[in-house]
Motif scaffolding. Structure first.
Motif, PDB file in Angstrom:
ATOM      1  N   GLN A  52       0.852  -1.177   0.000  1.00 37.61           N
ATOM      2  CA  GLN A  52       0.000   0.000   0.000  1.00 37.61           C
ATOM      3  C   GLN A  52       0.891   1.231   0.000  1.00 37.61           C
ATOM      4  OE1 GLN A  52      -2.606  -0.010   3.346  1.00 37.61           O
ATOM      5  NE2 GLN A  52      -3.058   2.155   3.203  1.00 37.61           N
ATOM      6  N   GLU A  53       0.536   2.211  -0.813  1.00 32.02           N
ATOM      7  CA  GLU A  53       1.321   3.442  -0.880  1.00 32.02           C
ATOM      8  C   GLU A  53       0.669   4.483   0.012  1.00 32.02           C
ATOM      9  OE1 GLU A  53       2.894   6.620  -4.223  1.00 32.02           O
ATOM     10  OE2 GLU A  53       2.287   4.618  -4.812  1.00 32.02           O
ATOM     11  N   ASN A  54       1.488   5.170   0.814  1.00 31.01           N
ATOM     12  CA  ASN A  54       0.935   6.199   1.687  1.00 31.01           C
ATOM     13  C   ASN A  54       1.015   7.567   0.995  1.00 31.01           C
ATOM     14  OD1 ASN A  54       3.578   7.121   1.990  1.00 31.01           O
ATOM     15  ND2 ASN A  54       3.853   6.137   3.975  1.00 31.01           N
ATOM     16  N   SER A  55       0.548   8.606   1.670  1.00 28.93           N
ATOM     17  CA  SER A  55       0.470   9.937   1.065  1.00 28.93           C
ATOM     18  C   SER A  55       1.834  10.564   0.791  1.00 28.93           C
ATOM     19  CB  SER A  55      -0.348  10.869   1.963  1.00 28.93           C
ATOM     20  OG  SER A  55       0.295  11.009   3.221  1.00 28.93           O
ATOM     21  N   LEU A  56       2.872  10.087   1.472  1.00 28.39           N
ATOM     22  CA  LEU A  56       4.212  10.634   1.273  1.00 28.39           C
ATOM     23  C   LEU A  56       4.995   9.895   0.195  1.00 28.39           C
ATOM     24  CD1 LEU A  56       5.180  11.158   5.009  1.00 28.39           C
ATOM     25  CD2 LEU A  56       4.351  12.872   3.395  1.00 28.39           C
ATOM     26  N   GLY A  57       4.375   8.904  -0.439  1.00 26.06           N
ATOM     27  CA  GLY A  57       5.047   8.154  -1.484  1.00 26.06           C
ATOM     28  C   GLY A  57       5.741   6.896  -1.001  1.00 26.06           C
ATOM     29  N   THR A  66       5.890   3.056   0.854  1.00 29.88           N
ATOM     30  CA  THR A  66       5.059   1.859   0.757  1.00 29.88           C
ATOM     31  C   THR A  66       5.118   1.078   2.056  1.00 29.88           C
ATOM     32  OG1 THR A  66       6.898   0.607  -0.171  1.00 29.88           O
ATOM     33  CG2 THR A  66       5.368   1.604  -1.732  1.00 29.88           C
TER      34      THR A  66
END
Length: 149
Positions: free
Chosen positions: A45-50, A52
């Motif tokens: 899953q990728e988070n908002s800051l780029g 994973t």
């Protein structure tokens, strides 16, 4: 995961396989055909800051959890405290279970419920004896062992 085609209870062939819950249920009679699917795939899953992160967790054959996917994944935080909590819970389950004359199978099931509660962080702010009593009650209900706690 093995696909159940026929319900062993009613003989129905309409089986609902729910991957998110990890079970297979007969639509006709409501019996749980299979529970706790083991998924062998890894998802990210990728988070908002780029960055994973891994979805799910690694479970070894010894029952230890963690991640073996690289140094970027944080695991083991609070591990010592969790091990102490698990040991205390196991001791209390064994003590109370022996007073109730429960067999080792029921005690093992209760301990598995306790481990799930600790893993899901359901024990925070609650007394260990209350959690242990609930786990023993669940184990007795699952095994159809008539006990009053």
């Amino acid at each position: 995961m093995s696909k159940a085609t026929v319900c062993p209870n009613c003989g129905g062939s309409d089986i609902d396989n729910d991957q998110s819950r990890g079970n297979a249920v007969c639509v006709s009679c409501g019996s749980v055909i299979e529970d706790n699917f083991i998924v062998s795939e890894v998802n990210f899953q990728e988070n908002s800051l780029g960055g994973t992160s891994v979805i799910g967790q690694f479970v070894s054959s010894e029952g230890k959890t963690g991640s073996s996917l690289g140094g970027n994944f944080r695991t083991g935080v609070g591990k010592e405290s969790r091990m102490i909590t698990l040991q205390r819970g196991k001791d209390r389950i064994t003590h109370i279970g022996n007073q109730l004359n429960l067999n080792n199978h029921c005690l093992a099931i209760a301990y598995n419920f306790f481990k799930m509660a600790v893993q899901k962080k359901l024990t925070r702010g609650r007394k260990t004896d209350h959690i242990v009593a609930a786990c023993l009650y669940l184990a007795c209900r699952v095994e159809c062992t008539p006990r009053i706690l």
